[in-house]
Design a protein around this motif. Structure first.
Motif, PDB file in Angstrom:
ATOM      1  N   ILE A  82       0.965  -1.408   0.174  1.00 30.22           N
ATOM      2  CA  ILE A  82      -0.263   0.150  -0.362  1.00 30.22           C
ATOM      3  C   ILE A  82       0.876   0.972   0.126  1.00 30.22           C
ATOM      4  CG2 ILE A  82      -2.162   1.674   1.220  1.00 30.22           C
ATOM      5  CD1 ILE A  82      -1.962  -1.472   2.291  1.00 30.22           C
ATOM      6  N   ALA A  83       0.648   2.208  -0.796  1.00 31.80           N
ATOM      7  CA  ALA A  83       1.880   3.332  -1.345  1.00 31.80           C
ATOM      8  C   ALA A  83       0.972   4.039  -0.733  1.00 31.80           C
ATOM      9  CB  ALA A  83       1.902   3.814  -2.466  1.00 31.80           C
ATOM     10  N   CYS A  84       1.361   5.172  -0.239  1.00 30.40           N
ATOM     11  CA  CYS A  84       0.454   6.763   0.501  1.00 30.40           C
ATOM     12  C   CYS A  84       0.260   7.174  -0.787  1.00 30.40           C
ATOM     13  CB  CYS A  84       1.459   7.518   1.580  1.00 30.40           C
ATOM     14  SG  CYS A  84       1.269   6.287   2.900  1.00 30.40           S
ATOM     15  N   ASN A  85       1.214   7.514  -1.380  1.00 34.80           N
ATOM     16  CA  ASN A  85       1.275   8.621  -2.967  1.00 34.80           C
ATOM     17  C   ASN A  85       2.030   7.901  -3.894  1.00 34.80           C
ATOM     18  OD1 ASN A  85       3.149  11.080  -2.933  1.00 34.80           O
ATOM     19  ND2 ASN A  85       1.794  10.559  -0.762  1.00 34.80           N
ATOM     20  N   ARG A  86       2.035   8.478  -5.154  1.00 33.63           N
ATOM     21  CA  ARG A  86       3.179   8.668  -5.680  1.00 33.63           C
ATOM     22  C   ARG A  86       3.593   9.752  -6.789  1.00 33.63           C
ATOM     23  NH1 ARG A  86       3.625   3.856  -8.655  1.00 33.63           N
ATOM     24  NH2 ARG A  86       2.211   2.056  -8.631  1.00 33.63           N
ATOM     25  N   ASP A  87       3.275  10.964  -5.422  1.00 31.59           N
ATOM     26  CA  ASP A  87       4.119  12.446  -6.243  1.00 31.59           C
ATOM     27  C   ASP A  87       5.355  11.945  -6.194  1.00 31.59           C
ATOM     28  OD1 ASP A  87       1.313  13.080  -5.387  1.00 31.59           O
ATOM     29  OD2 ASP A  87       1.730  14.440  -3.687  1.00 31.59           O
ATOM     30  N   VAL A 113     -10.020  22.400  -4.188  1.00 34.85           N
ATOM     31  CA  VAL A 113      -8.811  23.720  -4.675  1.00 34.85           C
ATOM     32  C   VAL A 113      -7.659  22.931  -4.428  1.00 34.85           C
ATOM     33  CG1 VAL A 113      -8.046  25.727  -4.377  1.00 34.85           C
ATOM     34  CG2 VAL A 113     -10.660  25.289  -3.452  1.00 34.85           C
ATOM     35  N   GLY A 114      -6.528  23.033  -5.496  1.00 36.67           N
ATOM     36  CA  GLY A 114      -5.071  23.193  -5.650  1.00 36.67           C
ATOM     37  C   GLY A 114      -4.827  22.852  -6.320  1.00 36.67           C
ATOM     38  N   ASP A 115      -3.136  22.595  -6.782  1.00 36.52           N
ATOM     39  CA  ASP A 115      -2.399  23.221  -7.558  1.00 36.52           C
ATOM     40  C   ASP A 115      -1.893  22.349  -8.995  1.00 36.52           C
ATOM     41  OD1 ASP A 115      -0.820  22.181  -5.429  1.00 36.52           O
ATOM     42  OD2 ASP A 115       0.911  23.090  -6.291  1.00 36.52           O
ATOM     43  N   SER A 116      -2.245  20.734  -8.421  1.00 35.10           N
ATOM     44  CA  SER A 116      -1.933  20.095  -9.258  1.00 35.10           C
ATOM     45  C   SER A 116      -2.690  19.483 -10.369  1.00 35.10           C
ATOM     46  CB  SER A 116      -0.739  18.810  -8.269  1.00 35.10           C
ATOM     47  OG  SER A 116      -1.139  17.429  -9.518  1.00 35.10           O
ATOM     48  N   TYR A 117      -2.794  20.040 -11.250  1.00 35.37           N
ATOM     49  CA  TYR A 117      -3.629  18.591 -12.556  1.00 35.37           C
ATOM     50  C   TYR A 117      -3.791  17.488 -12.194  1.00 35.37           C
ATOM     51  CZ  TYR A 117      -6.580  17.397 -16.408  1.00 35.37           C
ATOM     52  OH  TYR A 117      -8.122  16.901 -16.720  1.00 35.37           O
ATOM     53  N   ASP A 118      -2.322  16.834 -12.087  1.00 30.87           N
ATOM     54  CA  ASP A 118      -2.934  15.337 -11.674  1.00 30.87           C
ATOM     55  C   ASP A 118      -2.628  14.429 -11.073  1.00 30.87           C
ATOM     56  OD1 ASP A 118      -2.159  15.183 -14.315  1.00 30.87           O
ATOM     57  OD2 ASP A 118       0.037  15.593 -14.095  1.00 30.87           O
ATOM     58  N   SER A 119      -3.187  15.752 -10.505  1.00 24.93           N
ATOM     59  CA  SER A 119      -3.316  14.996  -8.438  1.00 24.93           C
ATOM     60  C   SER A 119      -4.880  15.565  -7.920  1.00 24.93           C
ATOM     61  CB  SER A 119      -2.022  15.439  -7.720  1.00 24.93           C
ATOM     62  OG  SER A 119      -2.488  15.137  -6.103  1.00 24.93           O
ATOM     63  N   ASP A 120      -5.127  16.807  -7.803  1.00 19.84           N
ATOM     64  CA  ASP A 120      -5.959  17.045  -7.586  1.00 19.84           C
ATOM     65  C   ASP A 120      -7.350  17.609  -8.336  1.00 19.84           C
ATOM     66  OD1 ASP A 120      -4.952  18.270  -4.196  1.00 19.84           O
ATOM     67  OD2 ASP A 120      -3.622  19.950  -5.975  1.00 19.84           O
ATOM     68  N   ILE A 121      -6.895  17.909  -9.041  1.00 23.66           N
ATOM     69  CA  ILE A 121      -8.141  18.295 -10.014  1.00 23.66           C
ATOM     70  C   ILE A 121      -8.650  16.403 -10.823  1.00 23.66           C
ATOM     71  CG2 ILE A 121      -9.107  19.543 -12.450  1.00 23.66           C
ATOM     72  CD1 ILE A 121      -7.946  21.242  -9.336  1.00 23.66           C
ATOM     73  N   CYS A 130      -9.123  24.488 -20.004  1.00 18.40           N
ATOM     74  CA  CYS A 130      -8.850  23.605 -19.120  1.00 18.40           C
ATOM     75  C   CYS A 130     -10.575  23.303 -20.093  1.00 18.40           C
ATOM     76  CB  CYS A 130      -8.834  22.922 -17.894  1.00 18.40           C
ATOM     77  SG  CYS A 130      -8.770  21.353 -17.536  1.00 18.40           S
ATOM     78  N   THR A 131     -10.407  21.478 -20.531  1.00 17.76           N
ATOM     79  CA  THR A 131     -12.159  21.547 -21.264  1.00 17.76           C
ATOM     80  C   THR A 131     -12.657  20.542 -20.283  1.00 17.76           C
ATOM     81  OG1 THR A 131     -11.077  19.384 -21.661  1.00 17.76           O
ATOM     82  CG2 THR A 131     -10.836  21.652 -23.612  1.00 17.76           C
ATOM     83  N   ASP A 132     -11.712  20.524 -19.153  1.00 13.69           N
ATOM     84  CA  ASP A 132     -13.044  19.491 -18.392  1.00 13.69           C
ATOM     85  C   ASP A 132     -14.047  20.004 -17.182  1.00 13.69           C
ATOM     86  OD1 ASP A 132     -10.690  19.575 -16.553  1.00 13.69           O
ATOM     87  OD2 ASP A 132     -10.303  18.225 -16.225  1.00 13.69           O
ATOM     88  N   GLY A 133     -14.171  21.553 -17.122  1.00  9.78           N
ATOM     89  CA  GLY A 133     -14.879  21.788 -16.180  1.00  9.78           C
ATOM     90  C   GLY A 133     -14.411  22.652 -14.862  1.00  9.78           C
ATOM     91  N   THR A 134     -12.769  22.251 -14.432  1.00 10.75           N
ATOM     92  CA  THR A 134     -12.348  23.069 -13.810  1.00 10.75           C
ATOM     93  C   THR A 134     -12.141  25.178 -13.770  1.00 10.75           C
ATOM     94  OG1 THR A 134     -10.953  22.988 -11.677  1.00 10.75           O
ATOM     95  CG2 THR A 134      -9.511  22.607 -14.625  1.00 10.75           C
ATOM     96  N   THR A 135     -11.902  25.623 -12.928  1.00 10.30           N
ATOM     97  CA  THR A 135     -11.665  26.521 -13.031  1.00 10.30           C
ATOM     98  C   THR A 135     -10.546  26.895 -12.661  1.00 10.30           C
ATOM     99  OG1 THR A 135     -14.396  27.086 -12.237  1.00 10.30           O
ATOM    100  CG2 THR A 135     -13.423  29.135 -12.421  1.00 10.30           C
ATOM    101  N   ILE A 136      -9.882  27.466 -13.275  1.00 10.34           N
ATOM    102  CA  ILE A 136      -8.439  27.734 -13.736  1.00 10.34           C
ATOM    103  C   ILE A 136      -7.808  29.127 -12.941  1.00 10.34           C
ATOM    104  CG2 ILE A 136      -6.551  28.048 -14.270  1.00 10.34           C
ATOM    105  CD1 ILE A 136      -7.776  25.830 -16.357  1.00 10.34           C
ATOM    106  N   ILE A 146      -5.054  25.815  -9.474  1.00  8.08           N
ATOM    107  CA  ILE A 146      -4.579  26.951  -8.834  1.00  8.08           C
ATOM    108  C   ILE A 146      -3.305  26.757  -9.772  1.00  8.08           C
ATOM    109  CG2 ILE A 146      -3.116  28.774  -7.798  1.00  8.08           C
ATOM    110  CD1 ILE A 146      -4.802  27.357  -5.255  1.00  8.08           C
ATOM    111  N   SER A 147      -3.088  27.759 -11.324  1.00  8.05           N
ATOM    112  CA  SER A 147      -1.556  28.124 -11.957  1.00  8.05           C
ATOM    113  C   SER A 147      -1.779  28.811 -12.709  1.00  8.05           C
ATOM    114  CB  SER A 147      -2.340  26.332 -12.976  1.00  8.05           C
ATOM    115  OG  SER A 147      -1.381  26.022 -13.917  1.00  8.05           O
ATOM    116  N   SER A 148      -0.200  29.783 -13.102  1.00 11.76           N
ATOM    117  CA  SER A 148      -0.340  30.121 -13.987  1.00 11.76           C
ATOM    118  C   SER A 148       0.265  30.125 -15.121  1.00 11.76           C
ATOM    119  CB  SER A 148       1.469  30.585 -13.294  1.00 11.76           C
ATOM    120  OG  SER A 148       2.330  29.701 -12.708  1.00 11.76           O
ATOM    121  N   SER A 149       0.566  28.477 -15.480  1.00  9.74           N
ATOM    122  CA  SER A 149       1.109  27.751 -16.550  1.00  9.74           C
ATOM    123  C   SER A 149      -0.130  27.371 -17.507  1.00  9.74           C
ATOM    124  CB  SER A 149       1.935  26.839 -16.844  1.00  9.74           C
ATOM    125  OG  SER A 149       2.025  25.544 -15.737  1.00  9.74           O
TER     126      SER A 149
END
Ligand SMILES: [Mg+2]
Length: 256
Positions: free
Chosen positions: A147-152, A210-218, A238-244, A231-234
């Motif tokens: 069991i892994a806590c995460n793969r960050d 609310v998060g800064d990582s698309y791959d993790s939070d979103i 995004c087409t999947d409905g998240t508000t940037i 939250i992203s400056s880059s």
């Protein structure tokens, strides 16, 4: 952002969203206070696997963000809940004293004899080395769950620096043992959202992540059918409905 259904709870990521290292991010306190004043619940969702929830509550409190144990979800805590659900009594652990402590809170022992361990648990361990990898080689030929806590891959700290996350340790373990982990409890897995909904009787449409990582939070929010702010400056589209938003403080304009 649609006004309905109403948002009943904000789930804020921590590293890179609320703070970097020991420094609170500009605008975070204002947003938290604003949402508090609206009477909307706030919980914190972090892939941190090194600290106990008490330590996170203390860290946030030191930044002026008062919260309580039952509003903090960490991948260490989620892993302990998962191990408890599986009724393990002894586990082998790669991780910090904080991870051990969360596991022991459920009455699960940290095994000292690897042959007695019913599962291998992997968290971020700043003291991870070749010897710790050598120790777990008996799991190569067992069917003990991993069991892994995460793969960050990494996480942000002050001055634009990043530190290696739990992911590189998980990768080393998988490579050495020649098999993949059986379960990941942290983001982007939806396991922690499952805990939130059952602990507080929410449904997915009550929650905004609310998060800064698309791959993790979103990705987690999308998989569970929750709304989200990235939250992203880059990224600006995004087409999947998240508000940037560029900065955390920009969220307030969506709530007025
Ligand atoms: Mg983050």
């Amino acid at each position: 952002m649609p006004v309905y259904p109403p948002i009943n709870v904000f789930a804020f990521d921590l590293d890179g969203t609320i703070y970097k290292g020991n420094t609170i991010i500009d605008g975070a306190a204002e947003v938290i206070n604003y949402i508090n004043n609206l009477g909307i619940q706030i919980v914190y969702f972090t892939n941190s696997s090194t600290r106990t929830r008490e330590q996170i509550v203390d860290k946030l409190g030191g930044m002026g963000l008062v919260t309580s144990l039952n509003k903090v979800y960490t991948s260490a805590y989620a892993t302990a809940v998962y191990a408890n659900e599986k009724s393990y009594s002894k586990v082998w652990c790669i991780g910090t004293a904080g991870l051990n402590s969360e596991i022991e809170t459920f009455g699960i022992q940290i095994a000292e004899d690897i042959s007695l361990a019913e599962a291998l648990i992997i968290g971020l361990d700043p003291e991870f080395d070749y010897n710790k990898l050598a120790e777990i080689m008996p799991f190569r030929s067992s069917d003990c769950p991993i069991i892994a806590c995460n793969r960050d891959r990494s996480y942000p700290v002050e001055n634009g620096r990043f530190l290696p996350g739990c992911g590189p340790i998980v990768a080393a373990v998988e490579d050495a043992l020649g098999r993949k982990v059986d379960c990941v409890t942290g983001k982007p897995s939806t396991y922690m959202l499952g805990l939130l909904t059952s602990d507080w009787n929410y449904i997915n449409s009550d929650i905004i992540v609310v998060g800064d990582s698309y791959d993790s939070d979103i990705q987690m929010a999308n998989s569970y059918g929750c709304r989200s702010f990235l939250i992203s400056s880059s990224m600006n589209h995004c087409t999947d409905g998240t508000t940037i938003v560029q900065n955390i403080g920009d969220i307030i304009q969506y709530l007025t």
